[in-house]
Scaffold this active site. Structure first.
Site, PDB file in Angstrom:
ATOM      1  N   ASP A 242      25.042 -10.399 -30.436  1.00 11.95           N
ATOM      2  CA  ASP A 242      24.590  -9.042 -30.142  1.00 11.95           C
ATOM      3  C   ASP A 242      25.782  -8.091 -30.231  1.00 11.95           C
ATOM      4  O   ASP A 242      26.778  -8.283 -29.531  1.00 11.95           O
ATOM      5  CB  ASP A 242      23.988  -9.004 -28.733  1.00 11.95           C
ATOM      6  CG  ASP A 242      23.352  -7.665 -28.388  1.00 11.95           C
ATOM      7  OD1 ASP A 242      23.510  -6.703 -29.170  1.00 11.95           O
ATOM      8  OD2 ASP A 242      22.696  -7.587 -27.345  1.00 11.95           O
TER       9      ASP A 242
ATOM     10  N   SER B  81      18.211  -4.347 -23.163  1.00 14.08           N
ATOM     11  CA  SER B  81      19.071  -3.291 -23.691  1.00 14.08           C
ATOM     12  C   SER B  81      19.309  -2.228 -22.602  1.00 14.08           C
ATOM     13  O   SER B  81      19.733  -2.566 -21.500  1.00 14.08           O
ATOM     14  CB  SER B  81      18.454  -2.686 -24.955  1.00 14.08           C
ATOM     15  OG  SER B  81      19.373  -1.835 -25.605  1.00 14.08           O
TER      16      SER B  81
END
Length: 583
Positions: free
Chosen positions: A513, A197
């Protein structure tokens, strides 16, 4: 009928927002996070005082992975005379002399949250396969790695990508691990840098900016593209969710927006959701769309992730339990002349909207403690709430990072902390510039699609103005520092954008995602070859950095997770052959 409209369920174990998600979503989301944090603190106090039947949380990693500390300067680029202890943890269970170092960037949370990855996750997997040493390195301003006494705007000015990257570089160049009689610094050992991330983008940037320290890097779900409005986040969720849930959400959101637009029905729709006293319409829809943020928390391991999204969709379409309505229930209500059929004469009300309301009442509104109003719990018309700058206000660090993004043209880590610069570079690495423009990584604002004709699963009121309001509320100008109106996205994208690449830099993304539209595997990006030198891989059905966690028994992991772990082991081993050949 199964459920009275005013049903309020008991307090449920459903988290409204994590601080990492709330910071992107606006001031009401921060209030929900604070409410959740307060209730968790109360529950923990009750547990330790013996008032709860639940056992206190046990830290299973303390004995094997005790915390260690490395002294960092507050400012790497100007002498302040101040230092702070940066916390880290070490896994030596697989280490054999001569092995590599696998370091995981802790990112925007306490490093304690990353210890499972040191135990059974990606750090342990790679260390086990390579006879390596595993490390989790906590990010400055998170956990106990706190360089300042408060979190005011002025005190937060050292929280930027240049300083935190220099922390990592200084650590890699100079750390000495107690109990290991060997030089493990990056001049003597190959370091593989992993991040997921935000930390994934940092891993990619570390490989580009400090190539002589970072021998190889794995950037998972790395948000390397910067833009300010980011409607793609929820649009990807809309595209991948089950069709019946998508249709129900689109219809419900459209109805809510329509009813909010009229004085006659604005109060009625808020009452339906148990939020009649909430003044600001933007705060109201922010409470409603907190559920949509749970998609990102989906994980292949239910012990790590959340099933909240799937539970919500099942409730929405009447496939959950007797607490929610089915289409047949609603038809019966209408045929019986129930008041619901007359509630909104200007707009047809679908049974899924009622289930949406029931869900919000049961799992979110019910968290507002007795004696407090919904405005006090969820409203943003309370600026004092956002001005607590004590270290207990842990939400401020990541929110500050979301709000700031100005380019910081700074020198790279001073040569005295990088002995290898004087000694010569490692074979096969390029020389870094002596000065490097390393900006903060601007965080993208998750908003509704600006095109009113484009379907949406969140309200059109979730716009850029509202989601950025928290920046002005929480971070007024200080004496020496202020938050910019808008981040400089050009400076970040100059580091590589979608096309960021380097020898021994792996880019891993999850197909589903919601951050993928801002990652190297974005549909906007140019596709590229997947090679051993520059791995470029997508996890089918994967969400947010699904390769980071693992199981003690890898054979019990899903096939696609086993596959990506095996591929990561394979290309890291090939990378290490380059080091061995050169040394």
């Amino acid at each position: 009928m199964r459920v009275p409209l005013l049903f309020l369920g008991s307090l449920a174990t459903v988290t409204a927002w994590t601080v990492r998600q709330a910071a992107h979503a606006g001031p009401a989301a921060i209030k929900m996070f604070l409410l959740e944090q307060s209730q968790q603190k109360t529950a923990k106090q009750a547990s330790f005082s013996g008032l709860s039947t639940q056992q206190p949380l046990i830290q299973p990693f303390e004995s094997e992975f005790p915390a260690r500390f490395f002294t960092q300067p507050l400012d790497h680029f100007a002498e302040t005379g101040h230092t702070f202890p940066q916390r880290y943890w070490v896994n030596t269970r697989h280490y054999v002399k001569g092995g590599p170092v696998i370091v995981l960037d802790g990112g925007e949370t306490s490093g304690e949250d990353r210890l499972p990855f040191l135990d059974t996750g990606i750090v342990n997997i790679l260390a086990n396969a390579t006879n390596g040493l595993g490390i989790v390195l906590e990010h400055r301003y998170y956990g106990t790695s706190m360089p300042v006494a408060n979190l005011s705007t002025d005190s937060l000015r050292w929280l930027n990508n240049a300083q935190s990257a220099a922390d990592s570089a200084n650590f890699m160049a100079n750390v000495q691990i107690e109990g290991i009689d060997e030089d493990l610094t990056a001049t003597k050992k190959p370091w593989i840098y992993y991040g997921g991330s935000y930390a994934g983008a940092r891993a990619a940037h570390m490989r580009v900016v400090y190539p002589s320290l970072v021998f190889g890097a794995i950037a998972s779900s790395a948000v390397t593209h910067a833009q300010i409005p980011f409607p793609e986040y929820y649009d990807l969720i809309r595209n991948y969710t089950e069709p019946d849930c998508r249709e129900a959400l689109e219809k419900s959101v459209k109805t809510v927006d329509h009813l909010l637009s009229m004085d006659l029905t604005r109060g009625l729709i808020k009452s339906l959701f148990g939020l009649h006293g909430l003044k600001d319409d933007h705060d109201f829809v922010s409470v409603l769309h907190s559920v949509q943020g749970s998609w990102q928390s989906k994980n292949w391991d239910p012990a790590v992730g959340s099933t909240r999204w799937d539970d919500f969709c099942a409730a929405l379409v009447g496939k959950s339990s007797d607490e929610f309505l089915t289409a047949e229930d609603f038809a019966a209500l209408e045929s019986d002349g129930h008041e619901l059929s007359e509630l909104f004469k200007t707009q047809a009300v679908d049974f899924t909207l009622l289930n949406y309301a029931l869900y919000v009442r049961k799992y979110i509104v019910s968290r507002c403690p007795e004696g407090r109003t919904v405005e006090e719990c969820f409203g943003s018309d309370d600026p004092e709430t956002y001005l607590d700058t004590s270290l207990d206000s842990t939400w401020r660090a990541w929110t500050y990072q979301v709000c700031t993004g100005k380019s910081l043209s700074t020198p790279s880590l001073p040569p005295q902390r990088l002995p290898h610069v004087r000694m010569g570079l490692l074979p096969g690495t390029a020389s870094p510039a002596l000065t490097t423009s390393l900006p903060l990584i601007p965080r993208l604002r998750q908003i509704a699609p600006p095109n009113p004709d484009h379907p949406s699963i969140i309200s059109r009121l979730i716009d850029l103005e509202y989601t950025s309001r928290i920046c002005k509320l929480a971070f007024p100008p200080g004496k020496v520092s202020s938050v910019p109106n808008w981040p400089n996205v050009t400076a970040v994208n100059a580091l590589g954008d979608f096309d960021i690449t380097a020898h021994r830099l792996a880019l891993i993304d999850g197909e589903q995602d919601p951050w993928r539209p801002a990652c190297p595997h974005s549909d906007y990006a140019v596709d590229r070859n997947d090679t051993t030198s520059r791995p470029f891989k997508v996890i089918p059905g994967g969400v947010h950095h699904w390769d980071e966690n693992g199981l003690a028994d890898p054979s019990k992991e899903p096939a696609d997770v086993q596959k990506i772990h095996a591929e990561e082991v394979a290309f890291v081993k090939e990378w290490l052959k380059e080091w061995q050949a050169a040394n």
